[in-house]
Design a protein around this motif. Sequence first.
Motif, PDB file in Angstrom:
ATOM      1  N   GLU C 281       0.815  -1.214   0.000  1.00 15.95           N
ATOM      2  CA  GLU C 281       0.000   0.000   0.000  1.00 15.95           C
ATOM      3  C   GLU C 281       0.847   1.262   0.000  1.00 15.95           C
ATOM      4  OE1 GLU C 281       0.475  -2.181   2.279  1.00 15.95           O
ATOM      5  OE2 GLU C 281      -0.141  -1.569   4.283  1.00 15.95           O
ATOM      6  N   ALA C 282       2.165   1.113   0.128  1.00 18.10           N
ATOM      7  CA  ALA C 282       3.034   2.296   0.054  1.00 18.10           C
ATOM      8  C   ALA C 282       3.147   2.752  -1.399  1.00 18.10           C
ATOM      9  CB  ALA C 282       4.412   1.960   0.611  1.00 18.10           C
ATOM     10  N   ASN C 283       3.373   4.036  -1.555  1.00 17.33           N
ATOM     11  CA  ASN C 283       3.490   4.618  -2.896  1.00 17.33           C
ATOM     12  C   ASN C 283       4.888   4.343  -3.454  1.00 17.33           C
ATOM     13  OD1 ASN C 283       3.840   6.275  -5.078  1.00 17.33           O
ATOM     14  ND2 ASN C 283       2.631   7.953  -4.207  1.00 17.33           N
TER      15      ASN C 283
ATOM     16  N   GLU E  14       1.598  -5.683 -12.471  1.00 16.95           N
ATOM     17  CA  GLU E  14       3.014  -5.505 -12.166  1.00 16.95           C
ATOM     18  C   GLU E  14       3.714  -6.859 -12.116  1.00 16.95           C
ATOM     19  OE1 GLU E  14       3.859  -3.168  -8.717  1.00 16.95           O
ATOM     20  OE2 GLU E  14       2.095  -1.911  -8.986  1.00 16.95           O
ATOM     21  N   ALA E  15       4.938  -6.913 -12.638  1.00 16.51           N
ATOM     22  CA  ALA E  15       5.661  -8.183 -12.695  1.00 16.51           C
ATOM     23  C   ALA E  15       5.894  -8.768 -11.306  1.00 16.51           C
ATOM     24  CB  ALA E  15       6.994  -7.996 -13.408  1.00 16.51           C
ATOM     25  N   LEU E  44      -3.357   6.141 -14.589  1.00 16.30           N
ATOM     26  CA  LEU E  44      -2.666   6.126 -13.304  1.00 16.30           C
ATOM     27  C   LEU E  44      -1.149   6.182 -13.445  1.00 16.30           C
ATOM     28  CD1 LEU E  44      -4.807   3.338 -11.611  1.00 16.30           C
ATOM     29  CD2 LEU E  44      -5.047   5.807 -11.394  1.00 16.30           C
ATOM     30  N   SER E  45      -0.611   5.502 -14.436  1.00 14.89           N
ATOM     31  CA  SER E  45       0.846   5.438 -14.536  1.00 14.89           C
ATOM     32  C   SER E  45       1.246   4.841 -15.876  1.00 14.89           C
ATOM     33  CB  SER E  45       1.430   4.593 -13.411  1.00 14.89           C
ATOM     34  OG  SER E  45       1.192   3.230 -13.696  1.00 14.89           O
ATOM     35  N   HIS E  82      -3.804  -2.149  -4.257  1.00 20.65           N
ATOM     36  CA  HIS E  82      -2.460  -1.602  -4.074  1.00 20.65           C
ATOM     37  C   HIS E  82      -1.540  -1.776  -5.262  1.00 20.65           C
ATOM     38  CE1 HIS E  82      -3.657  -0.850  -0.088  1.00 20.65           C
ATOM     39  NE2 HIS E  82      -3.667  -2.111   0.295  1.00 20.65           N
ATOM     40  N   TYR E  83      -1.978  -2.505  -6.282  1.00 19.11           N
ATOM     41  CA  TYR E  83      -1.092  -2.768  -7.414  1.00 19.11           C
ATOM     42  C   TYR E  83      -1.736  -2.276  -8.709  1.00 19.11           C
ATOM     43  CZ  TYR E  83       1.595  -5.873  -4.381  1.00 19.11           C
ATOM     44  OH  TYR E  83       2.366  -6.379  -3.375  1.00 19.11           O
TER      45      TYR E  83
END
Lengths: 318, 318, 318, 100, 100, 100
Positions: C281-283, E14-15, E44-45, E82-83
């Motif tokens: 959950e960290a950026n 994400e890998a 987002l990215s 979170h991913y």
Amino acid sequence: MIDVVVLFFLLGVFARLVKSDLRLPEALYETLSIYLLLAIGLKGGIELSKQPMLALLPQMLACMALGFAIPLVLTPVLRLLGLSRVDAAAMAAHYGSVSVVTFAVASAYLAAQGVSAEPHAALWVAIMEAPGIVAGILLARLGARGADGQAQRVNWGELAHDVFFGKSVLLLAGGLVIGAVMGEAGTAPIAPVFMAPFKGVLALFLLELGLVAGGRLGELRRYGLRIVVFALVTPPVLALGGALTGLALGLSTGGMAILATLAASASYIAAPTAMRMAVPEANAALSITAALGITFPFNIVLGVPLYLQMARWLNPGA
Amino acid sequence: MIDVVVLFFLLGVFARLVKSDLRLPEALYETLSIYLLLAIGLKGGIELSKQPMLALLPQMLACMALGFAIPLVLTPVLRLLGLSRVDAAAMAAHYGSVSVVTFAVASAYLAAQGVSAEPHAALWVAIMEAPGIVAGILLARLGARGADGQAQRVNWGELAHDVFFGKSVLLLAGGLVIGAVMGEAGTAPIAPVFMAPFKGVLALFLLELGLVAGGRLGELRRYGLRIVVFALVTPPVLALGGALTGLALGLSTGGMAILATLAASASYIAAPTAMRMAVPEANAALSITAALGITFPFNIVLGVPLYLQMARWLNPGA
Amino acid sequence: MIDVVVLFFLLGVFARLVKSDLRLPEALYETLSIYLLLAIGLKGGIELSKQPMLALLPQMLACMALGFAIPLVLTPVLRLLGLSRVDAAAMAAHYGSVSVVTFAVASAYLAAQGVSAEPHAALWVAIMEAPGIVAGILLARLGARGADGQAQRVNWGELAHDVFFGKSVLLLAGGLVIGAVMGEAGTAPIAPVFMAPFKGVLALFLLELGLVAGGRLGELRRYGLRIVVFALVTPPVLALGGALTGLALGLSTGGMAILATLAASASYIAAPTAMRMAVPEANAALSITAALGITFPFNIVLGVPLYLQMARWLNPGA
Amino acid sequence: MDKHARTLLVIIAEAALEKRLVADSQRLGAQGYTVHDVRGGSRLSVRESLWEADRSIEMKVIASPEVADAIARHVMGSYAPHYGLTLYFADVDVIRPEKF
Amino acid sequence: MDKHARTLLVIIAEAALEKRLVADSQRLGAQGYTVHDVRGGSRLSVRESLWEADRSIEMKVIASPEVADAIARHVMGSYAPHYGLTLYFADVDVIRPEKF
Amino acid sequence: MDKHARTLLVIIAEAALEKRLVADSQRLGAQGYTVHDVRGGSRLSVRESLWEADRSIEMKVIASPEVADAIARHVMGSYAPHYGLTLYFADVDVIRPEKF
Ligand SMILES: Nc1ncnc2c1ncn2[C@@H]1O[C@H](COP(=O)(O)O)[C@@H](O)[C@H]1O
Ligand SMILES: Nc1ncnc2c1ncn2[C@@H]1O[C@H](COP(=O)(O)O)[C@@H](O)[C@H]1O
Ligand SMILES: Nc1ncnc2c1ncn2[C@@H]1O[C@H](COP(=O)(O)O)[C@@H](O)[C@H]1O
Ligand code: NA
Ligand code: NA
Ligand code: NA
């Protein structure tokens, strides 16, 4: 005597003709080309650090003019051979620009022959990448008006960006600057990577280019004899132009041979990419087949020794 | 004393056993194997350029016969161990062919021990790639008649093509020819890439093979003890055959050790590929587990020193 | 005088800022990082083979403590700057761990300045990879209780595995062991790959890191000035801590500069990977932008010379 | 923009089959193909693409349902018994029907 | 040639998640999986795959609708918050129903 | 788990177009994209990805049918005449409709 690196090229062509499953990973192709561009730039830059830049200005302008002039001459010839305007201009752009690997082979050949050339020759390579491409695009675009005007417009800003900040010019120029700033002593710690292994890496890259060039040979039938003849006759003619330019600039015999080689060589990295963006309606396979399938092998096997002879004839005093 | 390159292999095995995320990119694997094949070929070719080819004919024929004979001997043994006919023949083909990296480790070991061998030994490697594979395919196919006749036919033309123009033979033979044509002086410019770094590159490749071999160890349980025993006992026995062949040919002690190593080694590049094409119904994982998971580590760690001892016993006068 | 490898980094940043199409293949990035880790480990290991291990124990403990302490200090600071608890702890973990390439640049700088350091410094690097990461995770997790308890639990076993057997520690430690076991003589055959080319390879890797770091600069705006200030002010402060630790341990001036550099450097391989797993959950972009976009360039351009000065001031007698 | 229904046939297989799969599908009427490297696994085996014998590919062919079926039938008959291989069909729409 | 309907679940992520996604989907009943490296972006990215922390993968699982749903539900719950992660479902036909 | 229908647009094209295809699709409303390298061929040419001018990519965009159509129309008009290029549409289901 033929140079050992040329045998690696022939091995690649052979592998392709016998349909071997030999393939170099694409990541290796990219790595080798990044290495060669940086190493050539560095070598030239180190030499640049030893001399006054201003004295080189005439050479730099002449290189630019030479590169720009080649497509102006070749495009009409190619039109006479039956190519469409855009195909002719796009092909001409490849010959206006230069092949870095042909330059590397010529430098190696001169060294092996004990002929010295201007040590900053890498600067010429960097300068001659772009002008021929610009001329080719201008020739393809000027006077062109088609049904869909949109496709005909060239975004010159984007194009200039793509050429000047494109991989090959950026790495060559980056190497030149780093070499010039740090000089021989400053670059000594990285010399074991960028100097001694140069020819071995060149051999590997030529193996790869042999595979690619071998693959283009099958395309020759498609385009007919006129393209083969064009791709064989053009290099010596352009080389003569390059050698004479060198003579006028007062270059050494070796320098004349290098400039002849640069004029005679056809780009297969920067030019195809730029043409795909700026003149997409041109037949890309046609240009690459001529440049990489015929002119490149001709130059590295026969052309380079021939151009040195040429330089010697023109410059007998040296 | 163990050679440093073997430690890299063990590091790879260790990484795999502890489930490390260490992976070498596949492009690196391919690059390293291309490099090793070319470098070994070049080294052998440079030596070939120094001697009369005709004198080597007996050696070449003997190598061919040795490679061909191995599967004839091993296939019945493997059938007795309970393998099906095709599995037995396919596995035997791996041992009939050779492992180029095992050869490289043996050469390095001899050099470190100050034992010299015939310098053209790379020629033996190139010659011994194919015969064992051919024998294995014949054994798998001859007398085979199944429900679907189609899958049983071998396209020998295609197969010969795939073996002789396959990556490994092509690069080895290409290196041999280039080395023989150019000789020591002609290849000097590329020596900084193909000679001095050889052992360091071999170390990296062994790290990668350690990762692969470590991954196969988990498969051992599946195939049982008999395969482990086979893969450990076969190499010394084959080595004896190789050493005796070398003795009969009048090779040096080093040469006998090399030929013993070649006989004892099992292919993990050419053979698996060829078997997949020609004998697809054979269990590929079984052969590779034995060849790469057991025999290869055994050979590079224990086998090579043992085979040198063997050669010394057989050839005490030298 | 700036080191030549730093210019490669700047070339990469420049290429990115002008939106060049220059890209190094990902396989090359991986290959170069594997090479650097192995080479650094080997070099350190060769030195370790020359001295009694026991004498190094105090250094090893101090390195561990230093790495562990850094996140304890930085996390509260980052919370004051407005970061959430997990973001603060994750960022602090990056600074608690170390950057192998910054270490390599510092070593090269010292060598160029003729300053010698403890030759086994690579051991410090291997030891300092993990403790800062562990501390960061503890800080992120301790006292955390959220709506979904599940995401909050850390699987310490898995995490320890991923850090200790992760690529970077494994290769560093593997190189150390191989170097220590084989010593200078035993590793001589692979020295042409792992020693002389080291700085040239480092230059290529810095070109790649320049491309990556250049890409992060665009993100700076997103995170605001406080992050820039933090990433610039923190390294010298941590360096002071590292230098003082070195002084207390009785290290040489060079060794103090190295330890200062390690303290000041922020991890961009092991830490991001571990944080992604343990504190998802960290950026992540925030930490990497600070570590690689600001602190890394600051350290290799200005920090390293500064830390050497610092060590000289603190240790005037040497 | 007119759309035309076609079948997408996706074949995941050992890399050793690439050349044959391309040749076979062209012979059976496919007008094109696209390939890329993959890694994967099933209850039968794990193929990580670490090295040569361990590589897998995914091939896509867009074709008429008949051609897709013919290719699939041939592939199932010739290769599925002895090679690691998975295939599936999906319905897709294309714009230039004459190309597929 | 009999065809059987299955669901194709595609997860782009994400890998760093690869190992977990493979383990989770097997635990939830998938009999196989296929993975390859991709690059991509969203609002987002941007993930360009230039280096390690920047790599993305695409994973494909062919399974029964129930298994595909279970995997998707687990992935959305455990990782999506979170991913960087995108997933979608498509209907496909397979030949050997017992494999999927 | 609610599912929402979307369109998957897949474009296979010369690598030289990658930057433009991404920019164009974002301009026309796509919220994301995924790309990977491929090799392939058709009756027109074989592209083996051996070297730069020979590379091809596959781009996937998940979007509403309208956006997918708009991108496809633009791509067909601007690039199909002069570039090697293939595209197709498929129906897919997504979970977070606001993302696509
Ligand atoms: N259920 C599945 N979903 C996705 N890919 C699969 C599945 N089953 C098999 N595969 C792929 O197909 C390859 C060959 O399958 P198999 O012959 O079952 O080992 C595997 O290595 C996977 O890449
Ligand atoms: N609309 C979309 N179409 C195709 N791929 C997408 C889309 N949105 C996201 N992706 C992919 O999914 C990855 C993660 O998505 P996100 O979490 O939205 O950043 C991105 O890097 C893209 O590769
Ligand atoms: N029928 C097809 N099935 C799958 N891929 C195709 C098909 N036709 C073309 N392609 C892909 O699209 C690329 C460009 O197509 P084209 O413009 O027809 O040469 C080819 O290089 C293939 O990768
Ligand atoms: Na030219
Ligand atoms: Na053998
Ligand atoms: Na630190």
